[in-house]
Scaffold this active site. Structure first.
Site, PDB file in Angstrom:
ATOM      1  N   ASP A  14     -18.891  31.716  14.066  1.00  0.00           N
ATOM      2  CA  ASP A  14     -20.008  30.489  14.067  1.00  0.00           C
ATOM      3  C   ASP A  14     -19.228  29.307  14.291  1.00  0.00           C
ATOM      4  O   ASP A  14     -17.989  29.331  14.059  1.00  0.00           O
ATOM      5  CB  ASP A  14     -20.473  30.594  12.434  1.00  0.00           C
ATOM      6  CG  ASP A  14     -21.589  29.463  12.635  1.00  0.00           C
ATOM      7  OD1 ASP A  14     -22.484  29.305  13.622  1.00  0.00           O
ATOM      8  OD2 ASP A  14     -21.784  28.774  11.545  1.00  0.00           O
ATOM      9  N   SER A  15     -19.971  28.391  14.630  1.00  0.00           N
ATOM     10  CA  SER A  15     -19.433  27.133  15.112  1.00  0.00           C
ATOM     11  C   SER A  15     -18.985  26.340  13.797  1.00  0.00           C
ATOM     12  O   SER A  15     -18.230  25.441  13.731  1.00  0.00           O
ATOM     13  CB  SER A  15     -20.512  26.186  15.811  1.00  0.00           C
ATOM     14  OG  SER A  15     -21.467  26.041  14.946  1.00  0.00           O
ATOM     15  N   CYS A  77     -24.511  32.695  14.980  1.00  0.00           N
ATOM     16  CA  CYS A  77     -24.634  31.255  15.256  1.00  0.00           C
ATOM     17  C   CYS A  77     -25.897  31.390  16.405  1.00  0.00           C
ATOM     18  O   CYS A  77     -25.647  32.027  17.245  1.00  0.00           O
ATOM     19  CB  CYS A  77     -23.441  30.430  15.979  1.00  0.00           C
ATOM     20  SG  CYS A  77     -23.700  29.070  16.453  1.00  0.00           S
ATOM     21  N   ASN A  78     -26.830  30.715  16.153  1.00  0.00           N
ATOM     22  CA  ASN A  78     -28.076  30.844  16.951  1.00  0.00           C
ATOM     23  C   ASN A  78     -27.610  29.971  18.233  1.00  0.00           C
ATOM     24  O   ASN A  78     -28.058  30.549  19.251  1.00  0.00           O
ATOM     25  CB  ASN A  78     -29.298  29.991  16.307  1.00  0.00           C
ATOM     26  CG  ASN A  78     -29.925  31.195  15.272  1.00  0.00           C
ATOM     27  OD1 ASN A  78     -30.652  31.850  15.577  1.00  0.00           O
ATOM     28  ND2 ASN A  78     -29.541  31.019  14.071  1.00  0.00           N
ATOM     29  N   THR A  79     -27.095  28.907  18.132  1.00  0.00           N
ATOM     30  CA  THR A  79     -26.859  28.046  19.512  1.00  0.00           C
ATOM     31  C   THR A  79     -25.993  28.743  20.382  1.00  0.00           C
ATOM     32  O   THR A  79     -26.057  29.304  21.543  1.00  0.00           O
ATOM     33  CB  THR A  79     -26.043  26.867  19.027  1.00  0.00           C
ATOM     34  OG1 THR A  79     -27.047  25.884  18.191  1.00  0.00           O
ATOM     35  CG2 THR A  79     -25.865  26.074  20.123  1.00  0.00           C
ATOM     36  N   GLU A 159     -24.317  20.305   5.492  1.00  0.00           N
ATOM     37  CA  GLU A 159     -22.570  20.348   5.477  1.00  0.00           C
ATOM     38  C   GLU A 159     -22.171  19.193   4.628  1.00  0.00           C
ATOM     39  O   GLU A 159     -21.025  19.472   4.296  1.00  0.00           O
ATOM     40  CB  GLU A 159     -22.128  20.121   7.035  1.00  0.00           C
ATOM     41  CG  GLU A 159     -22.585  21.348   8.034  1.00  0.00           C
ATOM     42  CD  GLU A 159     -21.423  21.992   8.593  1.00  0.00           C
ATOM     43  OE1 GLU A 159     -20.155  21.359   8.900  1.00  0.00           O
ATOM     44  OE2 GLU A 159     -21.455  23.230   9.038  1.00  0.00           O
ATOM     45  N   CYS A 193     -31.553  28.745  12.487  1.00  0.00           N
ATOM     46  CA  CYS A 193     -30.336  28.302  12.278  1.00  0.00           C
ATOM     47  C   CYS A 193     -29.783  28.710  10.975  1.00  0.00           C
ATOM     48  O   CYS A 193     -30.041  28.670  10.034  1.00  0.00           O
ATOM     49  CB  CYS A 193     -30.240  26.631  12.350  1.00  0.00           C
ATOM     50  SG  CYS A 193     -28.655  26.133  11.806  1.00  0.00           S
ATOM     51  N   THR A 194     -28.356  29.240  10.940  1.00  0.00           N
ATOM     52  CA  THR A 194     -27.892  29.878   9.901  1.00  0.00           C
ATOM     53  C   THR A 194     -27.779  29.020   8.581  1.00  0.00           C
ATOM     54  O   THR A 194     -27.450  29.279   7.416  1.00  0.00           O
ATOM     55  CB  THR A 194     -26.656  30.531  10.458  1.00  0.00           C
ATOM     56  OG1 THR A 194     -25.600  29.580  10.711  1.00  0.00           O
ATOM     57  CG2 THR A 194     -26.758  31.843  11.125  1.00  0.00           C
ATOM     58  N   HIS A 195     -27.887  27.588   8.848  1.00  0.00           N
ATOM     59  CA  HIS A 195     -27.453  26.684   7.812  1.00  0.00           C
ATOM     60  C   HIS A 195     -29.039  26.337   7.086  1.00  0.00           C
ATOM     61  O   HIS A 195     -28.932  25.993   5.869  1.00  0.00           O
ATOM     62  CB  HIS A 195     -27.246  25.020   8.319  1.00  0.00           C
ATOM     63  CG  HIS A 195     -25.956  24.915   8.888  1.00  0.00           C
ATOM     64  ND1 HIS A 195     -25.420  25.625   9.784  1.00  0.00           N
ATOM     65  CD2 HIS A 195     -25.068  24.205   8.346  1.00  0.00           C
ATOM     66  CE1 HIS A 195     -24.033  25.124   9.801  1.00  0.00           C
ATOM     67  NE2 HIS A 195     -23.953  24.504   9.130  1.00  0.00           N
TER      68      HIS A 195
END
Length: 279
Positions: A14-15, A77-79, A159, A193-195
């Site tokens: 993931d980013s 990561c979706n992006t 974050e 989005c994983t967040h």
């Protein structure tokens, strides 16, 4: 994959930190495998970057995981899944290596959840602009109407651990209202989005009771389990020692501190460098 491929850990990329929410579900569902998690925290966020930049960054991290012995890498990561997965799959994979994303497991199964065939997608700007969810959902289920809304502030709020800040609730409320304003028929919202699962208690506060909110983690874990059953040559190339390692391209101590929020347990991380791929 060939018979001679040495078994190695499953790579989770993931980013930043968000992929840890997916990794948590995967590890709970498939605990016997070895895993390596790599967060490109030094270059986060990916959501506002160009397709070319996301592709290059993702490829560098995927190849680092290959270098660490992984034969299968999940882009949690979706992006990265939206902007880089297809190019990597088509152009860059060495023999015996596989890369999977997080978009298809969600889009394939979405018809099981919506009754009105109207689905909303909450995502980063990069994922929305890619139209990956619209394209994939309509490929599998052309009858479903897909609406999208970008929530660019949600990732930094999570974050920076601002989840309990009243301003966060206000911003989430605004985004939910804008999303639902697109159609009165929306009965399912995808948190693309994983967040975003960390904001779920706030999101549910502002979503009507009849609207289902879907987090991706469980869908992705189930899809991976099915994939490994259907592809025994990949499954046998995944080592099974129940070991987990965490790497970050940024400060390891900072990663450990924030990772607890997403992974729900303490982790030990190491700093790692990634380099541009040749060619």
């Amino acid at each position: 994959m060939t018979q001679s491929t040495a078994a190695g850990p499953i790579g989770i990329f993931d980013s930043g930190f968000g992929g840890l929410t997916v990794f948590r579900e995967i590890k709970d569902a498939l605990p016997r495998y070895d895993y390596i998690y790599l967060g490109d925290n030094a270059r986060v966020p990916y959501g506002t970057r160009s397709f070319e930049t996301v592709y290059e960054f993702t490829k560098e991290c995927v190849f680092k995981l290959f270098e660490l012995g992984c034969n299968l890498v999940i882009l949690a990561c979706n992006t990265a899944s939206a902007k880089a997965l297809r190019s990597i799959q088509q152009n860059d994979l060495p023999p015996g290596k596989k890369v999977l994303g997080v978009i298809r497991p969600t889009t394939e199964s979405i018809d099981q959840f919506t009754r009105s065939n109207a689905v909303g997608v909450l995502a980063t700007q990069g994922t929305v602009l890619s139209e990956s969810y619209k394209i994939e959902i309509n490929k599998f289920h052309p009858q479903i109407k897909v609406y999208q809304h970008a929530c660019p502030l949600w990732v930094p709020l999570v974050e920076n651990n601002e989840i309990d800040n009243p301003a966060t609730a206000y911003l989430v409320k605004q985004d939910i209202e804008e999303m639902l304003r697109q159609s009165k028929h929306i009965d399912t919202l995808i948190l693309a989005c994983t967040h975003y699962p960390l904001l779920l208690p706030i999101i549910k506060r502002y979503v009507p009771e009849q609207v289902l909110v879907l987090s991706q983690g469980q869908l992705i874990a189930k899809s991976l389990a099915d994939y490994l059953i259907r592809h025994p040559e990949v499954e046998t190339a995944c080592s099974k020692g129940a070991k987990t390692a965490f790497y970050t391209t940024d400060d390891a101590e900072n990663f450990e501190e924030k990772a607890k929020i997403f992974f729900k347990e303490a982790v030990v991380a190491s700093h790692i460098r990634v380099q541009p791929c040749n060619g």
